[in-house]
Design an enzyme around this catalytic site. Sequence first.
Site, PDB file in Angstrom:
ATOM      1  N   ASP B 138      54.538 -80.544 -49.236  1.00  0.00           N
ATOM      2  CA  ASP B 138      53.547 -81.182 -48.371  1.00  0.00           C
ATOM      3  C   ASP B 138      53.171 -82.550 -48.938  1.00  0.00           C
ATOM      4  OD1 ASP B 138      51.968 -81.326 -46.154  1.00  0.00           O
ATOM      5  OD2 ASP B 138      50.331 -80.133 -46.984  1.00  0.00           O
ATOM      6  N   HIS B 145      43.767 -90.897 -44.003  1.00  0.00           N
ATOM      7  CA  HIS B 145      43.312 -89.606 -44.522  1.00  0.00           C
ATOM      8  C   HIS B 145      42.985 -89.713 -46.016  1.00  0.00           C
ATOM      9  CE1 HIS B 145      43.064 -85.292 -45.287  1.00  0.00           C
ATOM     10  NE2 HIS B 145      44.049 -85.377 -46.163  1.00  0.00           N
ATOM     11  N   GLU B 210      44.430 -78.580 -41.122  1.00  0.00           N
ATOM     12  CA  GLU B 210      44.966 -79.936 -41.265  1.00  0.00           C
ATOM     13  C   GLU B 210      46.075 -80.108 -40.243  1.00  0.00           C
ATOM     14  OE1 GLU B 210      46.071 -80.756 -45.361  1.00  0.00           O
ATOM     15  OE2 GLU B 210      44.001 -81.304 -45.860  1.00  0.00           O
ATOM     16  N   GLU B 212      49.264 -81.693 -39.040  1.00  0.00           N
ATOM     17  CA  GLU B 212      50.385 -82.352 -39.709  1.00  0.00           C
ATOM     18  C   GLU B 212      51.657 -82.277 -38.861  1.00  0.00           C
ATOM     19  OE1 GLU B 212      51.026 -81.217 -43.755  1.00  0.00           O
ATOM     20  OE2 GLU B 212      48.877 -81.104 -44.215  1.00  0.00           O
ATOM     21  N   ASP B 244      48.094 -76.924 -41.958  1.00  0.00           N
ATOM     22  CA  ASP B 244      47.975 -76.599 -43.384  1.00  0.00           C
ATOM     23  C   ASP B 244      46.524 -76.174 -43.663  1.00  0.00           C
ATOM     24  OD1 ASP B 244      48.574 -76.528 -46.136  1.00  0.00           O
ATOM     25  OD2 ASP B 244      47.853 -78.580 -46.400  1.00  0.00           O
ATOM     26  N   ARG B 248      38.134 -75.711 -48.516  1.00  0.00           N
ATOM     27  CA  ARG B 248      37.707 -76.899 -49.264  1.00  0.00           C
ATOM     28  C   ARG B 248      36.867 -76.573 -50.483  1.00  0.00           C
ATOM     29  NH1 ARG B 248      41.474 -80.282 -47.431  1.00  0.00           N
ATOM     30  NH2 ARG B 248      41.339 -80.617 -45.189  1.00  0.00           N
ATOM     31  N   GLN B 251      39.259 -75.355 -53.114  1.00  0.00           N
ATOM     32  CA  GLN B 251      40.045 -76.515 -53.540  1.00  0.00           C
ATOM     33  C   GLN B 251      39.278 -77.394 -54.538  1.00  0.00           C
ATOM     34  OE1 GLN B 251      41.487 -78.765 -50.176  1.00  0.00           O
ATOM     35  NE2 GLN B 251      42.640 -80.231 -51.413  1.00  0.00           N
ATOM     36  N   LYS B 264      45.199 -73.442 -50.474  1.00  0.00           N
ATOM     37  CA  LYS B 264      46.176 -73.700 -49.415  1.00  0.00           C
ATOM     38  C   LYS B 264      47.130 -72.529 -49.185  1.00  0.00           C
ATOM     39  CE  LYS B 264      45.559 -78.418 -49.280  1.00  0.00           C
ATOM     40  NZ  LYS B 264      45.421 -79.264 -48.088  1.00  0.00           N
ATOM     41  N   THR B 268      49.916 -71.061 -43.877  1.00  0.00           N
ATOM     42  CA  THR B 268      50.279 -72.326 -43.235  1.00  0.00           C
ATOM     43  C   THR B 268      50.958 -71.951 -41.924  1.00  0.00           C
ATOM     44  OG1 THR B 268      50.658 -73.335 -45.403  1.00  0.00           O
ATOM     45  CG2 THR B 268      51.604 -74.473 -43.495  1.00  0.00           C
ATOM     46  N   GLU B 385      37.184 -84.603 -42.854  1.00  0.00           N
ATOM     47  CA  GLU B 385      36.939 -85.996 -42.479  1.00  0.00           C
ATOM     48  C   GLU B 385      35.959 -86.102 -41.303  1.00  0.00           C
ATOM     49  OE1 GLU B 385      41.509 -86.578 -42.600  1.00  0.00           O
ATOM     50  OE2 GLU B 385      40.693 -88.582 -42.285  1.00  0.00           O
TER      51      GLU B 385
END
Lengths: 440, 440
Positions: B138, B145, B210, B212, B244, B248, B251, B264, B268, B385
């Site tokens: 990834d 971002h 996420e 992607e 993905d 948070r 993480q 993560k 996925t 975000e």
Amino acid sequence: MSRSPNATHDPHLRSWVESANQPDTDFPIQNLPFGVFRSQNSNQPSHIGVAIGDQILDLSLCYKAGLLQGLPEHVQVACAAPNLTQVMAIGSEAASLLRSHISQLLQKNEQPREAQATLISMSDAELLLPTTINDYTDFYASIFHATNVGKLFRPDNPLLPNYKYVPIAYHGRASSIVPSDTAIHRPKGQIKKPQAPAPDFELTQMLDYELEIGFFVGSGNQLGQPIHLDNAEEHIFGLCLVNDWSARDIQAWEYQPLGPFLAKSFATTISPWVVTLEALAPFRCPALERNQNDPSPLPYLSSPLNNELGGIDITVEALLHSSQMHTAGMTPFRLSRGSFKQMYWTVAQMLTHHTSNGCNLRPGDLLASGTVSGAEKDSQGCLLEITQRGAQLVQLPTGEVRSFLSDGDEVILRGYCEKEGYVRIGFGECRGAILSAVFE
Amino acid sequence: MSRSPNATHDPHLRSWVESANQPDTDFPIQNLPFGVFRSQNSNQPSHIGVAIGDQILDLSLCYKAGLLQGLPEHVQVACAAPNLTQVMAIGSEAASLLRSHISQLLQKNEQPREAQATLISMSDAELLLPTTINDYTDFYASIFHATNVGKLFRPDNPLLPNYKYVPIAYHGRASSIVPSDTAIHRPKGQIKKPQAPAPDFELTQMLDYELEIGFFVGSGNQLGQPIHLDNAEEHIFGLCLVNDWSARDIQAWEYQPLGPFLAKSFATTISPWVVTLEALAPFRCPALERNQNDPSPLPYLSSPLNNELGGIDITVEALLHSSQMHTAGMTPFRLSRGSFKQMYWTVAQMLTHHTSNGCNLRPGDLLASGTVSGAEKDSQGCLLEITQRGAQLVQLPTGEVRSFLSDGDEVILRGYCEKEGYVRIGFGECRGAILSAVFE
């Protein structure tokens, strides 16, 4: 699966394969590690084998000769597969039956005639990867390694605040895992010198090895179903040696914020023989004792069983053989010797942590410990630590010096277990020599 | 492989599969994405198929019916495999022949009788993963971002010094990649609250998606043999949507110093249809223009062809459907819309960088772009975000608010390409709904 020795560990067992009865062999009848091989220079399909002295018992031929009869049918069939994934998937109970059956086959008091025909000499075999490794995860489980490396970057605060709580790990690259004796290309990559305004793309000048222990997943788990700590070892088939080659200059520039990538993914070498966890039962020991001020592991990573028998006392060594030493007929030079029992996290804690978010492991996946470094200076498992990032050179017996690896250098990893009252067992070797880059 | 449109992109082509001629379909005859499916509620082996309107052309049945005759034998055989790995391995030239052949089969002026018998309705099919993904990488290729996320942690210095030189990436977990419509377990993990002295092991409260774009490797490369930038696209079979999922809070505590791991690896999700790079030829565009003060990419990541046609203009959207909205019969709420052409690094640059140290890619490996965020506020591809790490709530049409995902929320990703003079092509959807954790 029991962590206590059983009849297969009896030090009085002898094999009709005489080389297995020599005191210095890595592969006595008490070991019986699994591997994958094919006859050298042949295009024949690969077979599963068990190392015994300087010979390999070919399990595919054993199956065809009916020598596995008495074992459950699916276990017999798994032994005829081209690699170990199916054998790993049978689970720890069946694997224990298989080990016991093979021990019987190879014992001195057995009738060897049929089994003898299934032997191949190791010197006639090419050893391959044990499984098609789908996923490879590398931990960072030595607090001594993490502290030594941290000191180089953050002298005042070497260990990050999460270290004593989290068995830190990253996903590694599975495709570039190679068996012992595969030559390693010195990689190119982006390297930013301290005073340079921008990086250059060039050959690494800080090529390093990392001395690690790997462990293969046996039976896996379903996505969303974590594995409890006291069941974790039932999901570990066996262990091997791992050299996690690292380009320190590429790593320093690329690793923020998502961790190491190209600094590691150019190659990882593993030893070909997978020593089963059961073979290691006599060498189990307590997990590393925490310092008084250290926090206790969180409950999901803590149990009396793990405290008492979570460790494994495996002596590990890294040796260097330069091409000059080779030409002069010298023996390899030992860079370090340490023990796997000094790891901050046990194999069970690593596996349980890995699945604690529901992540699924598959049979044949590889997990590795990270660099095995101990408290003592001579037990540091990579050149980054030994040379303090190149500041203290290693002196070789030829007069050569090393900060990092030179072209032509061969790195040899060894591992073995010794204990009063038990027969010594070994891991064999994990070897790799550095080529120049072929892509200019 | 050409980046110019050819006969298969002709906007006047029509199919005898009428649903493929509707203006709003994702799968007109100009698209022809590949996937793997089996009949719903069956235990039959999986087949390879090509999406056409609301139908699937079963390539395994086409092979058996002799409808692939004229293609090279190995291409025909690959079409009868249980997944796409072999088809991806045939390389870009053969893949182009195959695409052209399938286009012919499905054109309106062809005789459909035999091919018609090989169709299955999408509503009767279960869509599976396209390949056994061995390795998943990834990237982090949107500078918007990276800057937005960096600002949350380092307001004065959001972008790290390596970003404009290195296509940053990490190895992801391949085992936990699941096809669209798989329910997602909310993971537990170590979470350290800002004021707490120690972490707790608990359910994530900051579950995020996420948005992607993923790309599958076609023909691979040998270990030690990098792929040059202008050849990189010959090694890309096609693209899909990737979610993905990210926890948070897990993480933030675990990611130093080796990058994201359990935050993560719990899941996925990917969309089932792989849109070939050739199908995207009409939508190629220049790579994102660098700011005047930005450094040029290093030579190995730079070429006129990449500058001129390295980009792909794919519109991508993320939508949220809460269980309340679902019950009320509302349509999903759009969280963002952006374009893949705004990525700082092109797919060719990502692939070339990945192999620049000699790392080998294998057919069927998955690479993903990282979160696709654009310059505009409404083009940010994750809740981290959009809500500024939970500080600015998203208001749903039901009056519900979200900082991160709630149990029962479904995230829907969509992608499509539109251009004057060409037929719109789509990626289908990538869907996943959040379950509560089943393991307490």
